[in-house]
Structure formats: C-alpha cells, structure tokens
Design an enzyme around this catalytic site. Structure first.
Site, PDB file in Angstrom:
ATOM      1  CG  ASP A 134     -13.817  -6.745   1.899  1.00 13.47           C
ATOM      2  OD1 ASP A 134     -13.565  -6.049   2.901  1.00 13.47           O
ATOM      3  OD2 ASP A 134     -14.258  -6.274   0.831  1.00 13.47           O
ATOM      4  CE1 TYR A 171      -3.647  -2.457   0.398  1.00 15.09           C
ATOM      5  CE2 TYR A 171      -4.671  -0.436   1.173  1.00 15.09           C
ATOM      6  CZ  TYR A 171      -4.779  -1.732   0.704  1.00 15.09           C
ATOM      7  OH  TYR A 171      -6.021  -2.285   0.550  1.00 15.09           O
ATOM      8  CG  ASP A 213      -8.211  -4.499   1.408  1.00 13.42           C
ATOM      9  OD1 ASP A 213      -9.113  -4.022   2.107  1.00 13.42           O
ATOM     10  OD2 ASP A 213      -8.191  -4.419   0.164  1.00 13.42           O
ATOM     11  CE  LYS A 249       1.349 -17.719  -3.663  1.00 14.29           C
ATOM     12  NZ  LYS A 249       0.423 -18.866  -3.794  1.00 14.29           N
ATOM     13  CG  ASP A 299      -2.527 -20.091  -2.321  1.00 17.11           C
ATOM     14  OD1 ASP A 299      -1.979 -20.135  -1.198  1.00 17.11           O
ATOM     15  OD2 ASP A 299      -2.070 -20.702  -3.309  1.00 17.11           O
TER      16      ASP A 299
END
Ligand code: IPM
Ligand code: MG
Length: 362
Positions: free
Chosen positions: A251, A141, A247, A191, A223
C-alpha cells in the site's frame, strides 16, 4: 489451445472497474485472435448476500477449473458486522489459500505522466520501477492458533506468525528468479531483531543467495524499509517479504505511483495459474458513481496475459495503451492534476480500448 478466464467482480467499485477490464479483454481478444472463453461468478459480500457464503462452492469450483481469474474487489461496511468467517475478506483469503496462490507480485511503476500526482517530490519517484514479492498463503494471515478468548475476566485476541523453511524457499525462489530478469537486486524484509519467524526467514534467504550469485541480496528491517520507501524508493529493485509486511509495504509503495488506483497484482501458484486483482480495495465511498480508476484492474489483465497466458506481447500492448491515455491527459479523479482532463471509469476504459484498437500490431 483455448484458455479459460473466470471473472469475479466482487463488491463496491469491483463490478465497475472489472467491466472496463472486460472491455479491454474483448478488444485484445479480437485484435490478437486470442482463443479465450470466460465465465463469471459471485464472491465476497455479493456472494454472501446471494448464498450466505463469501466463497460459495460453485465459485471455488469455477476458480479451480479456470486458467486465470480476474478479480475486482471485495468488502464494505455493509458486511462489517457479520460473523467473522462469513466476511467478504475471508472469501478472498480462502480463494488464495485453496488455490495455493502463494506468490503475490505487486509492481509499483511510476508512469512519467503521473510524477506530479505522487505525494512525493517528482525527483524522488521519477523512473520508479520496483516489484514487491509478497508471500500470500502463510504467515500471520493463516497461522494457528488464532482467535479471541476470555482470559482472567477480559477478552484476549491472538494470532500466530509462522513460516516453514519450505514456504520461505518457495517464495524466495520466485523473488530471486524475478530479480534475475530485472535489476538483479533483491532486498528481503524482516524483523529479525525481534521475531524468530523472520529470523528464520532471513537465514533461509541468505542461504539461498549462494545459488544466485548474479543477484545482489540485502536484508532490511521492516520499519526501516517503510522509511526507505518514502525517503529513497529507487534504491529498491525487488523486495521479498511475508504476508503481513507485504500487505502494508505494498500500500505504501502504491502511493509512490500517485494513486493506489494504479497498482495491479498477480497471485500465482507453482504452475503460473493466477488470480489478478488491483491492489486497492472496494472503495465503498465512491462505489456506483462511475468515478473509480479502472487502470489497476486493466493492468492486472495485462499481468494475466503475461504470466498465465504467456502473452507478453499482449500485456505490453495493454500497458502501452494505458501509457498513451495518460499521455493524452486523461485522468480519473484520484490521479487528476490541473491541466488534465477529468474522466470517469467508463470513459477511461473506452480510451484504453481505443488506444489498443488503433495501435499497430505489437
Ligand atoms: C490486499 C488486501 C487484502 C489483504 C484484504 C482485502 C484481505 O488488503 O490484497 O492487500 O490483506 O491481503
Ligand atoms: Mg492490502
């Protein structure tokens, strides 16, 4: 000692939902004789329209001076086409970064009354209580270099995912300490099979685990974590991860609880000063209709009481009132199921206030 709260309603449904949280704030202020002063300011698209900047200096000054900030939501199609650094989202990102709000806590708790509102089977989500700890002021970000440039006759977009060891340790400490007072399990998401930045992340979290022998630590690729969250979400207690993965996963976790309209969040600095906001966005499609769910914002106020004002008792009273109105069968459209009573934003807020006012002192 008097505490000062800055209210930043923002755009879209922000002002509507924040109004309801402010009603709840007045109710607890009265009931618990809290010595709180408030002020409000513009942020996001509303601030851009008024002052040409999504985070005007005057708003930032007020934010610096506050003990806590209650935030609605920002953004909307109206501001999609303006210069990138003037977009509403940048205002929020600058606020997080200027105030050093690196620790983003996003609890996903399923109220038993909403088990049917989740898109997953009730047995998969019933009793769900997980906490996502998202690093909020670093990673891709904010990493430099970033931009869009011309290269070989075409445009190339690029960002940089970067974390220093101290940044990882700082958020790791928050996550370990929260795991310690919860279910004592921490899952770090990375990851590391592909990205060096998360290879370091994993190494640092593993190293920190030695100092927290009472917390059971595991590591999961992002994942797989995305899959496990919908397959068997109750395997998790606390998850810790970087800005972008956090983020996305938050959600996803929100939907487990029935609606993203139910998910509060806290963004804290090292001294527990915090910005409190619902995880959902500004929902321009339903703005101004009085149908948005104010509960995520009201529960963000509860988190504010708990973390920045050290009033866990008041936080608990607000959360209990929310549970009570759900128990009464009141539902905004996003969490409505047959047999319940559909209510609008203000009626939901009023019901929470009534539940608080009529409850015995916590
Ligand atoms: C969130 C939002 C923000 C983010 C946007 C509005 C910048 O999606 O708080 O999750 O990406 O952090
Ligand atoms: Mg988000």
């Amino acid at each position: 000692m008097s505490k000062h709260i800055l209210i930043l309603p923002g755009d879209g449904i922000g002002p509507e939902i924040v109004d309801e949280a402010v009603k709840v704030l007045s109710a607890v202020q009265q009931k618990y004789s809290l010595d709180i002063t408030t002020d409000s300011a513009l942020v996001g698209g509303a601030a851009y329209d008024a002052e040409g900047d999504p985070l005007p200096e005057s708003t930032l000054e007020k934010a610096r001076a506050a003990d806590a900030i209650l935030f609605g939501s920002i953004g909307g199609p109206k501001w999609d086409a303006i210069a990138r650094d003037k977009r509403p989202e940048r205002g929020l990102l600058r606020l997080r970064s200027s105030l050093n709000l690196f620790a983003n806590l996003r609890p996903a708790i399923l109220f038993p009354q909403l088990a049917d509102a989740s898109s997953l089977k009730p047995e998969v989500v019933s009793g769900l209580d997980i906490l996502i700890v998202r690093e909020l002021t670093g990673g891709i970000y904010f990493g430099q270099p970033r931009g869009i440039r011309e290269e070989n006759g075409e445009r190339v977009g690029f960002n940089t995912d970067v974390y220093s060891e101290s940044e990882i340790r700082r958020i790791g400490k928050v996550a370990f300490e929260l795991a310690r007072v919860r279910g004592k399990r921490l899952c770090s998401i990375d990851k590391a099979n592909v990205l060096e930045v998360t290879e370091l992340w994993k190494e640092v979290i593993s190293d920190m685990a030695k100092d927290y022998s009472d917390v059971e630590v595991s590591h999961m690729y992002v994942d797989n974590a995305a899959m496990q969250l919908v397959r068997a979400p109750k395997q998790f207690d606390v998850l810790v991860t970087g800005n972008l993965f956090g983020d996305i996963l938050s959600d996803e976790a929100a939907m487990l609880t029935g609606s993203i309209g139910m998910l509060p969040s806290a963004s804290l600095d090292e001294h527990r000063k915090g910005l409190y906001e619902p995880c959902h966005g500004s929902a321009p499609d339903i703005a101004g209709q009085g149908i948005a769910n104010p509960l995520a914002t009201i529960m963000s106020l509860a988190m504010l009481m708990r973390y920045s004002l050290d009033r866990g008792d008041v936080a608990g009273a607000i959360e209990k009132a929310v549970e009570q109105v759900l128990e009464q069968g009141l539902r905004t459209a996003d969490i409505y199921t047959e047999g319940c009573e559909k209510v609008g934003t203000a009626a939901m807020g009023d019901a929470v206030v009534a539940a608080i006012t009529s409850a015995a002192h916590a």
